[in-house]
Design an enzyme around this catalytic site. Structure first.
Site, PDB file in Angstrom:
ATOM      1  N   HIS A 143       2.009   3.654  -1.646  1.00 16.02           N
ATOM      2  CA  HIS A 143       3.358   4.096  -1.817  1.00 16.02           C
ATOM      3  C   HIS A 143       3.726   4.843  -0.557  1.00 16.02           C
ATOM      4  O   HIS A 143       3.107   4.806   0.420  1.00 16.02           O
ATOM      5  CB  HIS A 143       3.162   5.361  -2.817  1.00 16.02           C
ATOM      6  CG  HIS A 143       3.287   4.732  -4.406  1.00 16.02           C
ATOM      7  ND1 HIS A 143       1.916   4.474  -4.918  1.00 16.02           N
ATOM      8  CD2 HIS A 143       4.034   4.500  -5.285  1.00 16.02           C
ATOM      9  CE1 HIS A 143       2.186   4.091  -5.985  1.00 16.02           C
ATOM     10  NE2 HIS A 143       3.490   4.023  -6.370  1.00 16.02           N
ATOM     11  N   LYS A 147       5.286  10.492  -1.535  1.00 16.57           N
ATOM     12  CA  LYS A 147       4.663  10.580  -2.715  1.00 16.57           C
ATOM     13  C   LYS A 147       3.533  11.677  -2.644  1.00 16.57           C
ATOM     14  O   LYS A 147       2.790  11.639  -1.743  1.00 16.57           O
ATOM     15  CB  LYS A 147       3.859   9.370  -3.224  1.00 16.57           C
ATOM     16  CG  LYS A 147       3.374   9.514  -4.528  1.00 16.57           C
ATOM     17  CD  LYS A 147       3.316   7.918  -5.193  1.00 16.57           C
ATOM     18  CE  LYS A 147       2.745   8.400  -6.589  1.00 16.57           C
ATOM     19  NZ  LYS A 147       3.736   8.730  -7.475  1.00 16.57           N
TER      20      LYS A 147
END
Length: 260
Positions: A143, A147
């Site tokens: 990600h 995040k």
């Protein structure tokens, strides 16, 4: 549904909150009636949370675990509106609080609102069941740099699917990280690996590694609009359901318990 479904968006200033507003505005089945963020964030088109709850049929929430718990409690105390939760990284006590709130209001909570990712979870469960304990399972996710939780909620969803396929409890067999002299890989372990960086929307794969061959099932997210579409599908579905906690398997008809 004779009238547009009235939607309120929590975490309206976040990345997913902004994406949800665009998606709701573009859907003739829906009416965006309120957007709210943190307490005291009213103004600029935002309202306070309680004002939003008073006029919405469904709240779509991509915030933080703590904020989602408080929102679920507030919805339960009022007996509505229904709630679609897309936050990830919950602690056991927070999940218990959401389960308690779901006794009074219908809640969909999922680690991912992507149709493709939920299909992937179903395939991972089938593969884990068919290949058995001789195949080592490793789940990889990547990600963007912003995040904050790891492994991702979707990676854990895939781990839960693999564990269901094997008839075990994920917490009993999960290996969240490896460092140093870890020794041989224990039989039956479900491993997780995490990458963070750049602007990656989301990459997930589950590999089944046996002697002489490897099977990898994977999904790549192009943009966040797919999560918004899934959350809208969940909102349209949950508004007609009795109190309870549901997930995307229910919404997509994979789990027939929601029909009873």
């Amino acid at each position: 549904m004779p009238h547009p479904l009235k939607i309120a968006i929590a975490g309206a200033l976040g990345r997913m909150g902004r994406q949800m507003a665009l998606a709701v505005d573009a859907d003739p089945r829906l009416a965006l009636v309120a957007r709210f963020h943190r307490p005291g964030s009213a103004g600029g088109g935002l309202v306070e949370r309680d004002e939003a709850l008073a006029i919405a049929d469904v709240v779509i929430d991509f915030t933080t675990p703590a904020a989602s718990v408080e929102l679920a409690k507030a919805c339960a105390a009022r007996g509505g509106p229904a709630l679609v939760i897309g936050s990830t990284g919950f602690e056991p006590a927070e999940l218990a609080a959401i389960a308690t709130a779901s006794k009074s209001v219908a809640i969909v909570r999922s680690g991912s609102y992507s149709l493709g990712l939920n299909m992937l979870a179903g395939l991972v469960e089938q593969a884990a069941r068919a290949l058995g304990p001789d195949a080592d399972i490793e789940i990889l996710e990547a990600h963007h740099r912003f995040k904050v939780d790891a492994p991702s909620g979707t990676a854990l969803m895939l781990g839960e699917a693999a564990a269901r396929g094997r008839g075990v409890i994920l917490d009993d067999v999960a290996r969240r990280a490896r460092d140093g002299v870890t020794g041989p890989r224990p039989a039956g372990e479900i491993g997780f690996a995490v990458l963070r960086g750049g602007s990656i929307v989301g990459e997930h794969s589950a590999s089944f590694l046996s002697q002489g061959e490897t099977l990898t099932l994977s999904h790549s997210a192009g943009d966040r609009s797919m999560f918004a579409r899934g959350a809208i599908a969940a909102a349209l579905w949950v508004v007609e359901r009795p109190p309870g906690e549901y997930d995307m398997r229910d919404v997509l008809g994979f789990d027939k318990r929601a029909e009873h």
